[in-house]
Design a protein around this motif. Structure first.
Motif, PDB file in Angstrom:
ATOM      1  N   TRP A   1       0.839  -1.205   0.000  1.00  0.00           N
ATOM      2  CA  TRP A   1       0.000   0.000   0.000  1.00  0.00           C
ATOM      3  C   TRP A   1       0.873   1.253   0.000  1.00  0.00           C
ATOM      4  N   GLU A   2       1.909   1.243   0.843  1.00  0.00           N
ATOM      5  CA  GLU A   2       2.816   2.400   0.914  1.00  0.00           C
ATOM      6  C   GLU A   2       3.575   2.616  -0.398  1.00  0.00           C
TER       7      GLU A   2
ATOM      8  N   GLU B   1      -6.777   2.129  -1.097  1.00  0.00           N
ATOM      9  CA  GLU B   1      -7.222   1.438   0.100  1.00  0.00           C
ATOM     10  C   GLU B   1      -6.877  -0.044  -0.011  1.00  0.00           C
ATOM     11  N   ILE B   2      -6.958  -0.722   1.128  1.00  0.00           N
ATOM     12  CA  ILE B   2      -6.882  -2.182   1.155  1.00  0.00           C
ATOM     13  C   ILE B   2      -8.250  -2.651   1.628  1.00  0.00           C
TER      14      ILE B   2
ATOM     15  N   MET C   1      -7.544   4.494   7.978  1.00  0.00           N
ATOM     16  CA  MET C   1      -7.974   3.787   9.182  1.00  0.00           C
ATOM     17  C   MET C   1      -7.773   2.291   8.975  1.00  0.00           C
ATOM     18  N   ALA C   2      -7.006   1.683   9.864  1.00  0.00           N
ATOM     19  CA  ALA C   2      -6.617   0.277   9.725  1.00  0.00           C
ATOM     20  C   ALA C   2      -7.571  -0.659  10.453  1.00  0.00           C
TER      21      ALA C   2
ATOM     22  N   LEU D   1      -7.518  -1.478   5.081  1.00  0.00           N
ATOM     23  CA  LEU D   1      -7.004  -0.145   5.378  1.00  0.00           C
ATOM     24  C   LEU D   1      -7.885   0.805   4.573  1.00  0.00           C
ATOM     25  N   TYR D   2      -8.870   1.385   5.266  1.00  0.00           N
ATOM     26  CA  TYR D   2      -9.876   2.196   4.614  1.00  0.00           C
ATOM     27  C   TYR D   2      -9.517   3.671   4.710  1.00  0.00           C
ATOM     28  N   VAL D   3      -9.997   4.420   3.742  1.00  0.00           N
ATOM     29  CA  VAL D   3      -9.837   5.868   3.741  1.00  0.00           C
ATOM     30  C   VAL D   3     -11.246   6.452   3.621  1.00  0.00           C
TER      31      VAL D   3
END
Length: 195
Positions: free
Chosen positions: A22-23, A34-35, A77-78, A85-87
């Motif tokens: 993701w990074e 997002e994940i 937010m993890a 891993l939502y945004v």
């Protein structure tokens, strides 16, 4: 975790691996990365009506939250338990954790998550994210669904138990939705533009 040559990692932990990927994901500026259930997704810029709704909700929330609380747009937010891993479009967080990752916070830190659907995010906003926020124990989840099959709707979920929310209130745009304490806010969805 080790990064031998900067282009791959060695880890036994799936969450660490996903966060590392993701990074490393480079997306066009303004896109949301997002994940969701272990899959990295990229969503394009949102349309203007989406931003109008986010602005209206944020302004309403800012009037009722305590002074030291925050309303963030696009805060990572993890939810490691769901490989997520939502945004969210908006998140209300009383205090940011003092320690942790610089790019995201545990979803459990939020008191409210708000998602505003778009063509690219509607399915995940309705299903995977609702389950993820409930799993993390986020007390309230507001889904503003301008893409709903029967016409634009607003749904408020709450009281998460064992990874499942209870439906608190739902209706078409135009209905007033009351967010319970600590917000005590009646949100007029009649002011929301259709997507």
């Amino acid at each position: 975790m080790s990064v031998p040559n900067g282009d791959y990692i060695l880890t036994d932990d799936e969450w660490d691996e996903l966060v590392w990927v993701w990074e490393q994901t480079h997306a066009p500026k303004g896109c949301k990365v997002e994940i969701i259930e272990g899959i990295i997704t990229v969503a394009p810029h949102s349309a203007v009506p989406h931003h109008r709704i986010a602005d209206r909700v944020q302004r309403s929330l800012s009037k009722v939250i305590p002074e030291h609380w925050h309303v963030f747009q696009w805060l990572g937010m993890a939810v490691p338990a769901r490989l997520g891993l939502y945004v969210p479009d908006l998140a209300v967080v009383p205090e940011l954790p003092a320690e942790g990752h610089d790019d995201f916070v545990p979803a459990a830190a939020a008191r409210l998550a708000v998602e505003i659907t778009s063509a690219a995010t509607a399915h995940n906003d309705r299903t995977a994210k609702a389950a993820g926020y409930a799993e993390a124990g986020v007390p309230l989840y507001l889904l503003v669904d301008g893409m709903a099959p029967g016409g634009p709707t607003v749904t408020l979920y709450g009281e998460p138990r064992k990874g499942v929310y209870r439906l608190l209130c739902a209706g078409k745009f135009g209905k007033r939705i009351t967010l319970p304490e600590p917000f005590g806010l009646e949100l007029d969805t009649g002011e929301f533009p259709d997507n």
